[in-house]
Design an enzyme around this catalytic site. Structure first.
Site, short mmCIF file in Angstrom:
data_model
loop_
_atom_site.label_atom_id
_atom_site.label_comp_id
_atom_site.label_asym_id
_atom_site.label_seq_id
_atom_site.Cartn_x
_atom_site.Cartn_y
_atom_site.Cartn_z
N GLY A 155 0.86 -1.19 0.00
CA GLY A 155 0.00 0.00 0.00
C GLY A 155 0.89 1.23 0.00
NE ARG A 156 -2.64 6.82 0.88
CZ ARG A 156 -3.85 6.31 1.09
NH1 ARG A 156 -4.00 5.26 1.86
NH2 ARG A 156 -4.92 6.86 0.54
CB ILE A 157 3.50 2.37 4.74
CG1 ILE A 157 2.61 3.45 5.38
CG2 ILE A 157 4.81 2.24 5.51
CD1 ILE A 157 2.16 3.16 6.80
NE ARG A 239 -2.28 -1.44 14.36
CZ ARG A 239 -1.79 -0.23 14.03
NH1 ARG A 239 -0.49 -0.05 13.88
NH2 ARG A 239 -2.59 0.80 13.89
CD GLU A 268 2.22 -2.18 20.18
OE1 GLU A 268 1.64 -1.08 20.33
OE2 GLU A 268 2.66 -2.58 19.10
CG HIS A 286 3.19 1.35 17.92
ND1 HIS A 286 2.16 0.46 17.99
CD2 HIS A 286 3.01 2.02 16.74
CE1 HIS A 286 1.39 0.58 16.91
NE2 HIS A 286 1.89 1.51 16.13
CB ILE A 287 8.35 5.62 18.00
CG1 ILE A 287 9.60 4.76 17.71
CG2 ILE A 287 8.05 5.64 19.49
CD1 ILE A 287 10.90 5.39 18.20
C1 GLV Z 1 0.15 3.64 13.77
O1 GLV Z 1 0.49 2.55 14.09
C2 GLV Z 1 -1.01 3.90 12.96
O2 GLV Z 1 -1.73 2.97 12.58
O3 GLV Z 1 -1.25 5.09 12.66
#
Ligand code: GLV
Length: 324
Positions: A155-157, A239, A268, A286-287
């Site tokens: 996808g985008r990322i 995730r 988490e 998760h940063i």
């Molecule tokens: C971060 O994990 C998000 O889904 O924006």
């Protein structure tokens, strides 16, 4: 009376100020609304909810929101929200696509470099006072240049990671529900792998960018880990539950894979005890989206959706609404 908004935790102040110009805004204290019951107790007061991904927006929460018109998640992933329940109770849901692509893609590349060049391990060595002279055989890592990157979720990322990885000289292979356009494949010189099994067995680095769904839960498991080379690096900024952590921790301890860079975890904020001690593993809390610009843009996009719904803008004009 002015409409009421609950932002479950402090976020970038300019976003809160923007909403305060129109509405009565309450901002929760850190972690209060990580508990379902706290949300159930308070939600009936509000017209709109701006939750964090750590807040469980379950059917019970949504049902208790008798005035609720929109849930605008402060995240692109929305696995914390029961979408079917929102639809049933006629509550709109929005997320924040697009604005965190660059920060997450950059962060992913950072983890890949840090694991392959053993940065944290090397820093620890230095801080422990062990760097006594330059060592020709010290901390030999692997270059990304010329290696194969396997992307799960284009996808985008995933695409943002691919563009940067290509600039670093990596070969791109990918697995996705659907093949991307021929133009994009050509731009990235990316090869489609029809199965996850094929992708993991051909990759030097595997990076995960798929949403968490029933299909992707434990996509990386004992079987897929066993197909990776003993030098392969796994990166997860998607995730936590996409990876079976017990199996991953075992593979790292057995050195049956080369290393891992993990920004997300199965439970988490808990860290699996075996991951705490796993070798060649970089763990961050998760940063991936945590740049100031991105966190502000995330908040503003969530605010756009809230304003759009509460001001009766046509839903077709609110681009980040999730249509279940
Ligand atoms: C971060 O994990 C998000 O889904 O924006």
């Amino acid at each position: 009376m002015s409409k009421r908004i609950l932002i479950t935790e402090p976020i970038i102040p300019s976003v809160i100020e923007r909403l305060e110009k129109r509405y009565q805004v309450d901002v929760g204290e850190r972690r209060t609304y990580n508990e379902e019951q706290a949300l159930i107790d308070d939600i009936s007061e509000y017209d709109a909810l701006l939750p964090m991904l750590s807040n469980p927006i379950t059917e019970k929460v949504i049902a208790a929101g008798s005035n609720l018109k929109i849930i605008a998640n402060h995240a692109v992933g929305y696995n914390n929200i029961d979408l079917a329940a929102a639809q049933k109770h006629n509550v709109a849901v929005a997320n924040t696509p697009g604005v965190l692509t660059d920060s997450c893609a950059e962060f992913t590349i950072g983890l890949m470099l840090a694991v392959s060049r053993r940065l944290f391990e090397a820093q620890q060595y230095l801080l422990d006072g062990k760097f006594n002279d330059w060592e020709p055989l010290g901390f030999l890592g692997k270059e990304l240049n010329g290696s194969t990157l396997g992307i799960i979720g284009m996808g985008r990322i995933g695409t943002g990671v691919a563009r940067r990885a290509k600039a670093l000289g990596m070969e791109i292979i990918y697995h996705n529900r659907n093949r991307v356009s021929a133009n994009l494949e050509q731009e990235l010189k990316a090869t489609f792998c029809p199965t996850v099994q094929e992708l993991v067995s051909k990759s030097d680095t595997i990076t995960l960018h798929c949403p968490l769904t029933d299909e992707t839960h434990h996509l990386i498991n004992e079987e897929t880990l066993s197909l990776m080379s003993d030098e392969a690096i796994l990166i997860n900024t998607s995730r936590g539950p996409v990876v079976d952590e017990e199996a991953l921790a075992q593979a790292l301890h057995d050195r049956s894979i080369g290393g891992a860079g993990l920004d997300v975890f199965e439970n988490e904020p808990e860290l699996h005890p075996k991951l705490k001690t796993a070798p060649n593993c970089i763990r961050t809390p998760h940063i991936a989206s945590a740049s100031f610009q991105t966190r502000e843009a995330i908040g503003m996009l969530a605010a756009d959706a809230i304003i759009g719904i509460l001001e009766d803008q046509p839903t077709s004009e609110i681009p980040n609404l999730i249509q279940p």
